[in-house]
Motif scaffolding. Structure first.
Motif, PDB file in Angstrom:
ATOM      1  N   LEU A   1     -19.784  28.340  26.746  1.00 51.91           N
ATOM      2  CA  LEU A   1     -21.131  28.792  27.091  1.00 51.91           C
ATOM      3  C   LEU A   1     -22.205  27.909  26.454  1.00 51.91           C
ATOM      4  CD1 LEU A   1     -20.698  32.664  26.750  1.00 51.91           C
ATOM      5  CD2 LEU A   1     -20.627  31.285  28.830  1.00 51.91           C
ATOM      6  N   ASP A   2     -21.844  27.164  25.433  1.00 49.71           N
ATOM      7  CA  ASP A   2     -22.822  26.303  24.771  1.00 49.71           C
ATOM      8  C   ASP A   2     -23.283  25.155  25.673  1.00 49.71           C
ATOM      9  OD1 ASP A   2     -20.150  25.358  24.546  1.00 49.71           O
ATOM     10  OD2 ASP A   2     -20.749  23.956  22.963  1.00 49.71           O
ATOM     11  N   LYS A   3     -22.467  24.802  26.683  1.00 48.49           N
ATOM     12  CA  LYS A   3     -22.808  23.708  27.596  1.00 48.49           C
ATOM     13  C   LYS A   3     -23.052  24.213  29.023  1.00 48.49           C
ATOM     14  CE  LYS A   3     -21.933  20.695  24.299  1.00 48.49           C
ATOM     15  NZ  LYS A   3     -23.030  19.988  23.612  1.00 48.49           N
ATOM     16  N   ASP A   4     -22.960  25.495  29.225  1.00 46.43           N
ATOM     17  CA  ASP A   4     -23.071  26.060  30.568  1.00 46.43           C
ATOM     18  C   ASP A   4     -24.540  26.198  30.965  1.00 46.43           C
ATOM     19  OD1 ASP A   4     -22.993  27.737  32.880  1.00 46.43           O
ATOM     20  OD2 ASP A   4     -21.037  28.502  32.242  1.00 46.43           O
ATOM     21  N   GLU A   5     -24.894  25.634  32.109  1.00 50.03           N
ATOM     22  CA  GLU A   5     -26.277  25.683  32.595  1.00 50.03           C
ATOM     23  C   GLU A   5     -26.714  27.108  32.948  1.00 50.03           C
ATOM     24  OE1 GLU A   5     -28.565  23.287  32.795  1.00 50.03           O
ATOM     25  OE2 GLU A   5     -27.160  21.914  31.805  1.00 50.03           O
ATOM     26  N   GLU A   6     -25.766  27.977  33.210  1.00 49.55           N
ATOM     27  CA  GLU A   6     -26.095  29.350  33.604  1.00 49.55           C
ATOM     28  C   GLU A   6     -26.093  30.321  32.423  1.00 49.55           C
ATOM     29  OE1 GLU A   6     -24.704  29.666  38.237  1.00 49.55           O
ATOM     30  OE2 GLU A   6     -23.229  30.231  36.700  1.00 49.55           O
ATOM     31  N   ALA A   7     -25.905  29.796  31.213  1.00 43.24           N
ATOM     32  CA  ALA A   7     -25.825  30.661  30.032  1.00 43.24           C
ATOM     33  C   ALA A   7     -27.160  30.719  29.298  1.00 43.24           C
ATOM     34  CB  ALA A   7     -24.740  30.160  29.093  1.00 43.24           C
TER      35      ALA A   7
ATOM     36  N   GLU B   1     -24.520  45.663  32.846  1.00 46.34           N
ATOM     37  CA  GLU B   1     -23.705  46.382  33.834  1.00 46.34           C
ATOM     38  C   GLU B   1     -24.514  46.666  35.089  1.00 46.34           C
ATOM     39  OE1 GLU B   1     -20.805  48.694  30.603  1.00 46.34           O
ATOM     40  OE2 GLU B   1     -22.451  49.767  31.586  1.00 46.34           O
ATOM     41  N   GLN B   2     -25.751  47.090  34.903  1.00 41.06           N
ATOM     42  CA  GLN B   2     -26.619  47.387  36.045  1.00 41.06           C
ATOM     43  C   GLN B   2     -26.877  46.131  36.887  1.00 41.06           C
ATOM     44  OE1 GLN B   2     -30.283  50.130  36.077  1.00 41.06           O
ATOM     45  NE2 GLN B   2     -31.198  48.105  35.874  1.00 41.06           N
ATOM     46  N   ALA B   3     -27.006  44.999  36.214  1.00 42.54           N
ATOM     47  CA  ALA B   3     -27.276  43.735  36.918  1.00 42.54           C
ATOM     48  C   ALA B   3     -26.004  43.096  37.467  1.00 42.54           C
ATOM     49  CB  ALA B   3     -27.971  42.764  35.972  1.00 42.54           C
ATOM     50  N   GLY B   4     -24.837  43.669  37.154  1.00 39.81           N
ATOM     51  CA  GLY B   4     -23.570  43.113  37.619  1.00 39.81           C
ATOM     52  C   GLY B   4     -23.177  41.830  36.917  1.00 39.81           C
ATOM     53  N   LEU B   5     -23.651  41.636  35.693  1.00 42.01           N
ATOM     54  CA  LEU B   5     -23.398  40.403  34.951  1.00 42.01           C
ATOM     55  C   LEU B   5     -22.534  40.624  33.709  1.00 42.01           C
ATOM     56  CD1 LEU B   5     -27.004  38.876  35.070  1.00 42.01           C
ATOM     57  CD2 LEU B   5     -25.069  38.328  36.560  1.00 42.01           C
ATOM     58  N   ASP B   6     -22.038  41.818  33.513  1.00 45.42           N
ATOM     59  CA  ASP B   6     -21.340  42.136  32.272  1.00 45.42           C
ATOM     60  C   ASP B   6     -19.996  41.421  32.118  1.00 45.42           C
ATOM     61  OD1 ASP B   6     -20.791  43.996  34.466  1.00 45.42           O
ATOM     62  OD2 ASP B   6     -19.375  44.947  33.090  1.00 45.42           O
ATOM     63  N   LYS B   7     -19.327  41.105  33.216  1.00 42.01           N
ATOM     64  CA  LYS B   7     -17.992  40.495  33.113  1.00 42.01           C
ATOM     65  C   LYS B   7     -18.025  39.080  32.544  1.00 42.01           C
ATOM     66  CE  LYS B   7     -15.467  43.858  34.831  1.00 42.01           C
ATOM     67  NZ  LYS B   7     -16.521  44.901  34.889  1.00 42.01           N
ATOM     68  N   ASP B   8     -19.118  38.367  32.744  1.00 42.61           N
ATOM     69  CA  ASP B   8     -19.235  36.999  32.250  1.00 42.61           C
ATOM     70  C   ASP B   8     -20.171  36.897  31.045  1.00 42.61           C
ATOM     71  OD1 ASP B   8     -17.539  35.819  34.213  1.00 42.61           O
ATOM     72  OD2 ASP B   8     -19.169  35.913  35.660  1.00 42.61           O
ATOM     73  N   SER B   9     -20.554  38.023  30.493  1.00 44.62           N
ATOM     74  CA  SER B   9     -21.509  38.034  29.380  1.00 44.62           C
ATOM     75  C   SER B   9     -20.865  38.581  28.111  1.00 44.62           C
ATOM     76  CB  SER B   9     -22.736  38.870  29.754  1.00 44.62           C
ATOM     77  OG  SER B   9     -23.415  38.301  30.860  1.00 44.62           O
ATOM     78  N   CYS B  10     -21.580  38.469  27.000  1.00 42.67           N
ATOM     79  CA  CYS B  10     -21.065  38.927  25.704  1.00 42.67           C
ATOM     80  C   CYS B  10     -22.186  39.541  24.880  1.00 42.67           C
ATOM     81  CB  CYS B  10     -20.451  37.745  24.953  1.00 42.67           C
ATOM     82  SG  CYS B  10     -19.931  38.148  23.275  1.00 42.67           S
TER      83      CYS B  10
ATOM     84  N   GLN C   1     -31.768  32.944  37.130  1.00 38.26           N
ATOM     85  CA  GLN C   1     -31.004  31.704  36.984  1.00 38.26           C
ATOM     86  C   GLN C   1     -29.929  31.815  35.899  1.00 38.26           C
ATOM     87  OE1 GLN C   1     -34.016  32.239  35.842  1.00 38.26           O
ATOM     88  NE2 GLN C   1     -34.355  31.204  33.868  1.00 38.26           N
ATOM     89  N   ILE C   2     -30.111  32.780  34.993  1.00 40.73           N
ATOM     90  CA  ILE C   2     -29.119  33.008  33.931  1.00 40.73           C
ATOM     91  C   ILE C   2     -28.101  34.034  34.430  1.00 40.73           C
ATOM     92  CG2 ILE C   2     -28.709  33.722  31.553  1.00 40.73           C
ATOM     93  CD1 ILE C   2     -30.338  31.148  31.786  1.00 40.73           C
ATOM     94  N   LYS C   3     -26.845  33.611  34.494  1.00 43.56           N
ATOM     95  CA  LYS C   3     -25.766  34.477  34.983  1.00 43.56           C
ATOM     96  C   LYS C   3     -24.837  34.956  33.859  1.00 43.56           C
ATOM     97  CE  LYS C   3     -27.071  33.501  39.239  1.00 43.56           C
ATOM     98  NZ  LYS C   3     -27.804  34.502  40.062  1.00 43.56           N
ATOM     99  N   LYS C   4     -24.902  34.252  32.737  1.00 50.93           N
ATOM    100  CA  LYS C   4     -24.004  34.562  31.625  1.00 50.93           C
ATOM    101  C   LYS C   4     -24.852  34.735  30.362  1.00 50.93           C
ATOM    102  CE  LYS C   4     -20.652  31.613  33.939  1.00 50.93           C
ATOM    103  NZ  LYS C   4     -19.938  30.318  33.940  1.00 50.93           N
TER     104      LYS C   4
END
Length: 356
Positions: free
Chosen positions: A184-190, A273-282, A251-254
């Motif tokens: 995630l440190d190099k991920d453009e969507e993080a 969870e509401q935004a549907g982004l919990d699976k790729d987030s921490c 633009q941020i997915k993670k």
């Protein structure tokens, strides 16, 4: 003959005056005997009550959000310590995050003539008036969690809590490692979201520690991908603050989310969870008293939390106060409890009975 009669009259008057005085004195000394039985019983009860109160030790705990798990646990630990050390009564008071309710509680415990006060203040601007009122009443006080302090941040009374900056730093270091391990440190969507509590002095260093350690370990993480949102410490406010930032930045997915307490962290989880982004987030919590509920689920974006014991804060603060009341022991001005990172894999072992 007239002389004899005059002498007799004078003698009689003197005897009457003497008898009258003696009678009055006797009545004065025995006036309680003439009271009705019920009134004499009331007097005895009042005297017994005063004597009992003089021997009775009462401690009051006034907590800013008495319905939150942290303060419930802290109050229970304080009460347990009170019982262990021979205190007769512990009074738990919920200030409901309301300054007026808090000040009324202070006035009430002063009126009840309690022997000591533990308090977590809902608004630190009330610190000076709190200290002044209790000092005037001769009642010692210890601040738990949030300090009683002046405008420059100087403590006005002894404080027991957590080492806020170090705990935040532990969170930041853990999150940086997670980001590196998962790319995630190099991920453009993080992106990194810091949920702050800027109006609470004990919480500001937590965020500072989180930010400092994260950016220290990932020095090239883009500053424009680090977001902040303030809340008041309650879960629903944390949810609203996180949702606002997430919605405004599609633009941020993670997301990597750190908060100032467990309530804010759980609010962040619900927003993801509401935004549907919990699976790729921490999300990492701070306190673990709510994180443990997330760890029990099959899946949650809450991956870890710093665990520091409400029981230690409650128990230690009560112990210091009671030692002072009973033995005159000086209360330390600052006492911080330790913390450790817990995850789904180790929280039961680390937290013991408090993991339930």
């Amino acid at each position: 003959m007239k002389k004899i009669l005059s002498l007799l009259i004078a003698t009689t008057l003197m005897i009457s005056l003497f008898v009258g005085c003696s009678k009055d004195e006797k009545n004065d000394t025995k006036k309680d005997d003439n009271k009705p039985v019920a009134e004499k019983n009331d007097d005895k009860k009042e005297a017994d009550k005063k004597e009992d109160k003089d021997d009775k030790i009462v401690i009051a705990g006034i907590y800013k959000a008495g319905d939150q798990v942290w303060f419930i646990d802290e109050g229970a630990a304080a009460e347990e310590m009170c019982k262990k050390m021979g205190v007769d009564e512990f009074i738990y008071i919920d200030a409901k995050m309301n300054p007026e309710t808090y000040l009324q509680a202070i006035d009430n415990v002063i009126a009840q003539e309690v022997d000591g006060v533990l308090t977590c203040i809902p608004d630190q601007q009330l610190s000076q008036v709190t200290v002044n009122k209790l000092k005037e009443a001769g009642i010692p006080v210890i601040a738990a969690d949030d300090a009683l302090q002046d405008e420059d941040g100087n403590k006005l009374a002894p404080w027991v809590g957590i080492s806020a900056y170090n705990i935040g730093a532990a969170n930041g270091e853990w999150m940086a490692k997670y980001a590196i391990d998962n790319g995630l440190d190099k991920d453009e969507e993080a992106g990194l979201l810091l949920l702050t509590m800027d109006t609470v002095s004990s919480c500001v260093p937590r965020t500072e520690g989180e930010y400092d350690k994260f950016t220290e370990n990932i020095s090239d993480f883009p500053e424009d991908k680090i977001y902040r949102a303030d809340y008041n410490g309650e879960t629903d406010k944390g949810f609203a603050a996180a949702s606002s930032v997430i919605t405004a930045n599609p633009q941020i997915k993670k997301w990597m989310v750190m908060a100032a307490n467990d309530e804010g962290a759980v609010g962040g989880v619900r927003a993801l969870e509401q935004a549907g982004l919990d699976k790729d987030s921490c999300v990492i919590g701070l306190g673990a008293y709510l994180a443990k509920g997330e760890f029990k689920k099959e899946y949650s974006a809450m991956k870890a939390a710093t665990y520091f014991s409400a029981q230690a804060v409650g128990g230690d603060s009560a112990k210091f106060l009671i030692d002072h009341i009973k033995n005159g022991t000086e209360i330390p001005m600052e006492h911080a409890v330790d913390a450790i990172i817990v995850t789904k894999d180790n929280y039961k072992e680390v937290m013991g009975k408090y993991a339930e």
